[in-house]
Design a protein around this motif. Structure first.
Motif, PDB file in Angstrom:
ATOM      1  N   PHE A  38      14.214  11.967  31.365  1.00 33.28           N
ATOM      2  CA  PHE A  38      14.829  13.266  31.078  1.00 33.28           C
ATOM      3  C   PHE A  38      14.467  13.762  29.679  1.00 33.28           C
ATOM      4  N   LEU A  64      22.569   5.033  28.967  1.00 32.10           N
ATOM      5  CA  LEU A  64      21.823   6.291  29.036  1.00 32.10           C
ATOM      6  C   LEU A  64      20.582   6.325  28.148  1.00 32.10           C
ATOM      7  N   SER A 114      16.389  16.382  28.287  1.00 36.27           N
ATOM      8  CA  SER A 114      17.558  16.966  27.629  1.00 36.27           C
ATOM      9  C   SER A 114      18.868  16.328  28.086  1.00 36.27           C
ATOM     10  N   VAL A 115      19.853  16.425  27.190  1.00 38.86           N
ATOM     11  CA  VAL A 115      21.207  15.957  27.462  1.00 38.86           C
ATOM     12  C   VAL A 115      22.141  17.097  27.073  1.00 38.86           C
ATOM     13  N   ASN A 173      19.482  13.711  38.429  1.00 43.43           N
ATOM     14  CA  ASN A 173      20.385  13.924  37.290  1.00 43.43           C
ATOM     15  C   ASN A 173      21.221  12.686  37.061  1.00 43.43           C
ATOM     16  N   THR A 201      14.024  16.736  34.291  1.00 45.80           N
ATOM     17  CA  THR A 201      13.315  15.504  34.618  1.00 45.80           C
ATOM     18  C   THR A 201      11.856  15.577  34.185  1.00 45.80           C
ATOM     19  N   THR A 229      25.548  15.802  31.048  1.00 48.36           N
ATOM     20  CA  THR A 229      24.497  15.809  32.064  1.00 48.36           C
ATOM     21  C   THR A 229      23.149  15.524  31.431  1.00 48.36           C
ATOM     22  N   LEU A 230      22.395  14.596  32.009  1.00 50.27           N
ATOM     23  CA  LEU A 230      20.997  14.411  31.645  1.00 50.27           C
ATOM     24  C   LEU A 230      20.200  15.250  32.634  1.00 50.27           C
ATOM     25  N   TYR A 259      16.919   6.268  29.386  1.00 50.99           N
ATOM     26  CA  TYR A 259      16.488   7.358  30.260  1.00 50.99           C
ATOM     27  C   TYR A 259      15.913   8.545  29.474  1.00 50.99           C
ATOM     28  N   LEU A 260      16.197   8.599  28.169  1.00 47.39           N
ATOM     29  CA  LEU A 260      15.696   9.700  27.348  1.00 47.39           C
ATOM     30  C   LEU A 260      14.198   9.538  27.112  1.00 47.39           C
TER      31      LEU A 260
END
Length: 129
Positions: free
Chosen positions: A88, A80, A90-91, A39, A31, A27-28, A83-84
């Motif tokens: 977001f 993904l 955290s992952v 998410n 936000t 899960t990312l 998106y970091l």
């Protein structure tokens, strides 16, 4: 360590957990700001030796339909990564043996922590395709 390098190290644990049948969910979360994208969830798919996952983008607005994609683990990594630190902070990797969290601070430094497992079983996602 810069979050990009930490994410590569983190992703090795994702691949290893998938190959060993321990990968439950990714899960990312956390936000940045108030985006419509709430998410991103990644679940394992049963599809032979290709290590496929179902990637689901969940939105805040009921007017925006969730999006799903069936990707290999390598494709999911590439998908993904942007998106970091843009969407977001955290992952979270949930496996049947431990939970692994990658947190990124405002300076762009990544930190990996481990906790007791949340999931005891792997639930294979069903593709909507």
């Amino acid at each position: 360590m810069p979050y990009q390098e930490t994410f590569i190290e983190f992703w090795e644990q994702v691949k290893e957990s998938y190959q060993e049948g321990r990968f439950a969910k990714l899960t990312l979360a956390k936000t940045i700001g108030k985006p419509n994208l709430k998410n991103i969830f990644v679940r394992p798919l049963s599809s032979g030796k290709d290590l496929k996952v179902l990637v689901k983008l969940r939105y805040q607005s009921r007017d925006t339909e969730d999006e799903e994609s069936e990707l290999t683990l390598d494709e999911a990594f590439t998908f993904l990564k942007p998106y970091l630190k843009t969407h977001f902070w955290s992952v979270l990797l949930f496996t049947t043996t431990k939970d692994v969290t990658l947190k990124i601070n405002k300076k762009g430094i990544g930190k990996i922590t481990e906790n007791a497992p949340t999931f005891q079983n792997v639930i294979i996602a069903e593709s909507g395709f």
